[in-house]
Design a protein around this motif. Structure first.
Motif, mmCIF file in Angstrom:
data_model
loop_
_atom_site.group_PDB
_atom_site.id
_atom_site.type_symbol
_atom_site.label_atom_id
_atom_site.label_comp_id
_atom_site.label_asym_id
_atom_site.label_seq_id
_atom_site.Cartn_x
_atom_site.Cartn_y
_atom_site.Cartn_z
ATOM 1 N N GLN A 283 -3.450 4.156 35.920
ATOM 2 C CA GLN A 283 -2.154 3.680 35.450
ATOM 3 C C GLN A 283 -1.605 4.595 34.359
ATOM 4 O O GLN A 283 -2.324 5.404 33.771
ATOM 5 C CB GLN A 283 -2.273 2.251 34.912
ATOM 6 C CG GLN A 283 -2.513 1.190 35.958
ATOM 7 C CD GLN A 283 -2.493 -0.206 35.354
ATOM 8 O OE1 GLN A 283 -2.880 -0.411 34.201
ATOM 9 N NE2 GLN A 283 -2.037 -1.178 36.128
ATOM 10 N N ARG A 284 -0.291 4.430 34.093
ATOM 11 C CA ARG A 284 0.376 5.135 33.002
ATOM 12 C C ARG A 284 0.763 4.135 31.922
ATOM 13 O O ARG A 284 1.392 3.110 32.203
ATOM 14 C CB ARG A 284 1.648 5.849 33.480
ATOM 15 C CG ARG A 284 1.439 6.975 34.473
ATOM 16 C CD ARG A 284 2.781 7.653 34.744
ATOM 17 N NE ARG A 284 3.184 8.517 33.630
ATOM 18 C CZ ARG A 284 4.448 8.741 33.258
ATOM 19 N NH1 ARG A 284 5.442 8.106 33.876
ATOM 20 N NH2 ARG A 284 4.724 9.568 32.268
ATOM 21 N N GLU B 94 -11.530 4.107 27.320
ATOM 22 C CA GLU B 94 -12.200 2.888 27.763
ATOM 23 C C GLU B 94 -11.653 2.326 29.066
ATOM 24 O O GLU B 94 -12.349 1.567 29.748
ATOM 25 C CB GLU B 94 -12.092 1.812 26.668
ATOM 26 C CG GLU B 94 -12.619 2.234 25.307
ATOM 27 C CD GLU B 94 -14.100 2.552 25.331
ATOM 28 O OE1 GLU B 94 -14.828 1.947 26.150
ATOM 29 O OE2 GLU B 94 -14.539 3.403 24.529
ATOM 30 N N HIS B 95 -10.417 2.691 29.425
ATOM 31 C CA HIS B 95 -9.802 2.084 30.603
ATOM 32 C C HIS B 95 -9.276 3.094 31.615
ATOM 33 O O HIS B 95 -8.703 2.703 32.634
ATOM 34 C CB HIS B 95 -8.687 1.132 30.165
ATOM 35 C CG HIS B 95 -9.189 -0.031 29.361
ATOM 36 N ND1 HIS B 95 -9.627 -1.206 29.928
ATOM 37 C CD2 HIS B 95 -9.367 -0.175 28.023
ATOM 38 C CE1 HIS B 95 -10.041 -2.027 28.983
ATOM 39 N NE2 HIS B 95 -9.885 -1.430 27.810
ATOM 40 N N GLY B 96 -9.431 4.384 31.331
ATOM 41 C CA GLY B 96 -9.119 5.403 32.322
ATOM 42 C C GLY B 96 -7.658 5.590 32.633
ATOM 43 O O GLY B 96 -7.313 6.121 33.702
ATOM 44 N N VAL B 97 -6.764 5.193 31.717
ATOM 45 C CA VAL B 97 -5.340 5.342 31.996
ATOM 46 C C VAL B 97 -4.837 6.662 31.429
ATOM 47 O O VAL B 97 -5.465 7.282 30.567
ATOM 48 C CB VAL B 97 -4.525 4.172 31.389
ATOM 49 C CG1 VAL B 97 -4.969 2.851 31.973
ATOM 50 C CG2 VAL B 97 -4.636 4.153 29.884
ATOM 51 N N SER B 98 -3.678 7.097 31.913
ATOM 52 C CA SER B 98 -2.968 8.237 31.343
ATOM 53 C C SER B 98 -1.958 7.691 30.341
ATOM 54 O O SER B 98 -1.258 6.719 30.634
ATOM 55 C CB SER B 98 -2.253 9.037 32.430
ATOM 56 O OG SER B 98 -3.194 9.589 33.326
ATOM 57 N N VAL B 99 -1.878 8.314 29.167
ATOM 58 C CA VAL B 99 -1.088 7.751 28.073
ATOM 59 C C VAL B 99 -0.096 8.773 27.550
ATOM 60 O O VAL B 99 -0.436 9.949 27.356
ATOM 61 C CB VAL B 99 -1.992 7.294 26.907
ATOM 62 C CG1 VAL B 99 -1.169 6.536 25.861
ATOM 63 C CG2 VAL B 99 -3.140 6.429 27.406
ATOM 64 N N VAL B 100 1.117 8.307 27.322
ATOM 65 C CA VAL B 100 2.097 9.039 26.528
ATOM 66 C C VAL B 100 2.271 8.264 25.240
ATOM 67 O O VAL B 100 2.680 7.100 25.252
ATOM 68 C CB VAL B 100 3.446 9.180 27.255
ATOM 69 C CG1 VAL B 100 4.490 9.792 26.323
ATOM 70 C CG2 VAL B 100 3.296 10.012 28.515
ATOM 71 N N GLY B 101 1.926 8.882 24.118
ATOM 72 C CA GLY B 101 2.111 8.255 22.814
ATOM 73 C C GLY B 101 3.254 8.929 22.090
ATOM 74 O O GLY B 101 3.319 10.159 22.036
ATOM 75 N N GLY C 9 9.834 7.707 32.867
ATOM 76 C CA GLY C 9 9.254 6.499 33.435
ATOM 77 C C GLY C 9 9.238 6.589 34.953
ATOM 78 O O GLY C 9 9.652 7.610 35.524
ATOM 79 N N PRO C 10 8.779 5.603 35.654
ATOM 80 C CA PRO C 10 8.324 4.330 35.107
ATOM 81 C C PRO C 10 6.869 4.382 34.643
ATOM 82 O O PRO C 10 6.081 5.209 35.090
ATOM 83 C CB PRO C 10 8.482 3.370 36.285
ATOM 84 C CG PRO C 10 8.231 4.231 37.495
ATOM 85 C CD PRO C 10 8.804 5.572 37.145
ATOM 86 N N PHE C 11 6.544 3.456 33.750
ATOM 87 C CA PHE C 11 5.183 3.266 33.281
ATOM 88 C C PHE C 11 4.665 1.929 33.800
ATOM 89 O O PHE C 11 5.440 1.009 34.050
ATOM 90 C CB PHE C 11 5.138 3.284 31.750
ATOM 91 C CG PHE C 11 5.478 4.619 31.154
ATOM 92 C CD1 PHE C 11 4.485 5.554 30.892
ATOM 93 C CD2 PHE C 11 6.801 4.962 30.866
ATOM 94 C CE1 PHE C 11 4.796 6.789 30.345
ATOM 95 C CE2 PHE C 11 7.119 6.192 30.320
ATOM 96 C CZ PHE C 11 6.109 7.119 30.065
ATOM 97 N N ASP C 12 3.350 1.855 33.937
ATOM 98 C CA ASP C 12 2.743 0.599 34.372
ATOM 99 C C ASP C 12 2.630 -0.405 33.232
ATOM 100 O O ASP C 12 2.574 -1.616 33.475
ATOM 101 C CB ASP C 12 1.344 0.864 34.943
ATOM 102 C CG ASP C 12 1.388 1.789 36.145
ATOM 103 O OD1 ASP C 12 1.818 1.336 37.219
ATOM 104 O OD2 ASP C 12 1.016 2.969 35.983
ATOM 105 N N ALA C 13 2.580 0.093 32.007
ATOM 106 C CA ALA C 13 2.437 -0.784 30.847
ATOM 107 C C ALA C 13 3.002 -0.080 29.622
ATOM 108 O O ALA C 13 3.046 1.153 29.562
ATOM 109 C CB ALA C 13 0.968 -1.140 30.619
ATOM 110 N N ILE C 14 3.436 -0.878 28.663
ATOM 111 C CA ILE C 14 3.938 -0.361 27.390
ATOM 112 C C ILE C 14 3.303 -1.171 26.273
ATOM 113 O O ILE C 14 3.314 -2.405 26.302
ATOM 114 C CB ILE C 14 5.473 -0.453 27.291
ATOM 115 C CG1 ILE C 14 6.145 0.405 28.356
ATOM 116 C CG2 ILE C 14 5.953 -0.032 25.899
ATOM 117 C CD1 ILE C 14 7.674 0.286 28.375
ATOM 118 N N SER C 15 2.765 -0.478 25.288
ATOM 119 C CA SER C 15 2.301 -1.133 24.064
ATOM 120 C C SER C 15 3.224 -0.715 22.928
ATOM 121 O O SER C 15 3.556 0.458 22.778
ATOM 122 C CB SER C 15 0.852 -0.756 23.753
ATOM 123 O OG SER C 15 0.673 0.656 23.713
#
Length: 434
Positions: A200-201, A219-226, A263-269
């Protein structure tokens, strides 16, 4: 002037119409007030001039930051005792103009001016932010973020500890414990609420020093854009990412959330960032994040909330926080935040208050700062170190006394295309992340 403390205490009680709940130590060494109470130290007459020329919280803040005011002993006890005079006077407290129509108040003010001596107050401390331009443009937001976060990474390492997480930790017991464990548990709580899975992204808005991005990737194997607006944070986060061997999965950008286009991203924090958005821009912020999510994607919005007022039009930002801590920051009631997210199209699925957790977190940060106080003053300067000590201690009390709160709001962009069922993708039994 002999026994300045007794004179000052008497004049303050005449002005305020209530006993002063602390002992007062004045510049001449005199001491007055109830035995055993916390001691407020008025180091010089300049402190009085600051207060008289700028009555209220901002004058107090300037005197504190400059070192003209101090506290002997337990800072929390002193702030708790003074809260009723400074912060908790309520919406019905009389204004200065109303008070000055009373003869005894005018007499007290004249007495304080005589006690303060001749002369104008000095300029505000250099740590005070100067507001320029319109609120919450890209330029003013960058300047506000730089004021708060570009204090020095070494200073923040003292305060935050190895986790470098600058938001509320998640504790197992009311007694607290290990800060690093509690911060790791908070990051994992966010990851589970977002149901992160390999491939996921994730977009981490206001990524700080990279802790959530690193945790999610490792820990969760996702790709991240910070993304962050702080150059110092970004440099620090990139080094941490490289040290963890995660450069293929984590990208740290100096970028405004309004400028993200991939985007799109699968999740946003969004953890501790939305307080900087501002009331006028909040709906647009929510709409921007909604547009960046794929249908079925989740948003975890972790945000401090203030209590609603009977008359919302009378709400004013905290002068000390606005001038010295978070320039242009604004707190909204939880209900307002939820409403704006729903107006943007989100389905709000879960709200968890973790107010007590922030009091525990802030007390740990204050303890970290006090334990390395001389070095903190060398790194950030005495004024800035005093700002952070006061702000964090006062904030701890505010959370503990339910004056402000902090909430994690989990929202979903439900499928909205032709023929979509409208399923949220959430488990039938809520809070499976527990």
């Amino acid at each position: 002037m002999a026994d300045a403390a007794s004179r000052l205490k008497g004049l303050l009680e005449q002005l305020l119409g209530t006993p002063v709940p602390v002992r007062v130590r004045a510049w001449d060494g005199s001491l007055a007030g109830p035995p055993g109470a916390p001691v407020l130290v008025v180091r010089n007459r300049r402190a009085l001039r600051r207060l008289l020329w700028k009555p209220g919280e901002l004058g107090l803040a300037r005197a504190w930051v400059a070192g003209d005011l101090d506290v002997e002993g337990d800072l929390y006890a002193a702030l708790d005792a003074l809260a009723g005079l400074i912060w908790d006077r309520g919406e019905d407290a009389r204004t200065l103009g109303q008070a000055l129509r009373e003869p005894e108040v005018r007499a007290a003010v004249r007495g304080l001016f005589r006690l303060a001596g001749p002369g104008l107050p000095p300029a505000p401390p250099r740590e005070e932010a100067r507001r320029r331009g319109h609120l919450h443009t890209r330029r003013t937001d960058r300047r506000a973020i730089s004021h708060h976060y570009d204090v020095g990474n070494d200073f923040y390492e003292i305060v935050l500890g190895p986790s470098m997480v600058y938001s509320c930790a998640y504790w197992e017991t009311p007694e607290g414990g290990d800060l690093e464990t509690a911060q790791r548990d908070k990051l994992e709580l966010v990851a589970r609420k977002l149901a992160l899975r390999p491939g996921q992204r994730l977009l981490d808005v206001g990524c700080g020093w990279g802790s959530m991005a690193i945790h999610a990737a490792r820990e969760h194997g996702v790709s991240v854009v910070g993304i962050t607006l702080s150059q110092e944070q970004a440099a620090y986060a990139r080094k941490r990412v490289a040290d963890e061997g995660l450069t293929d999965r984590v990208e740290i950008r100096v970028q405004d959330y309004r400028d993200v286009r991939d985007g799109p991203f699968d999740a946003i924090s969004s953890i501790g960032m939305a307080e900087h958005v501002g009331a006028e821009r909040y709906l647009a912020y929510a709409q921007d994040l909604y547009a960046l999510l794929r249908p079925g994607g989740r948003l975890l919005n972790h945000q401090i909330a203030r209590r609603p007022r009977r008359d919302e039009s009378s709400y004013h930002v905290d002068e000390f926080i606005d001038a010295y801590v978070f320039p242009d920051g604004e707190l909204a009631p939880l209900g307002t935040t939820v409403t704006q997210l729903e107006r943007a199209g989100f389905e709000v699925r879960d709200v968890e208050s973790i107010r007590e957790h922030y009091g525990l977190t802030l007390r740990q940060w204050v303890a970290n700062l006090e334990a390395d106080w001389p070095r903190a003053m060398r790194l950030a300067g005495p004024g800035r170190a005093r700002v952070w000590r006061l702000y964090m201690a006062a904030s701890a009390l505010a959370f503990e006394q339910n004056n402000i709160g902090v909430n994690q709001v989990l929202a979903v962009r439900t499928p909205d295309g032709p023929g979509d069922s409208g399923s949220s993708g959430m488990p039938l039994r809520a809070r499976m992340w527990k």
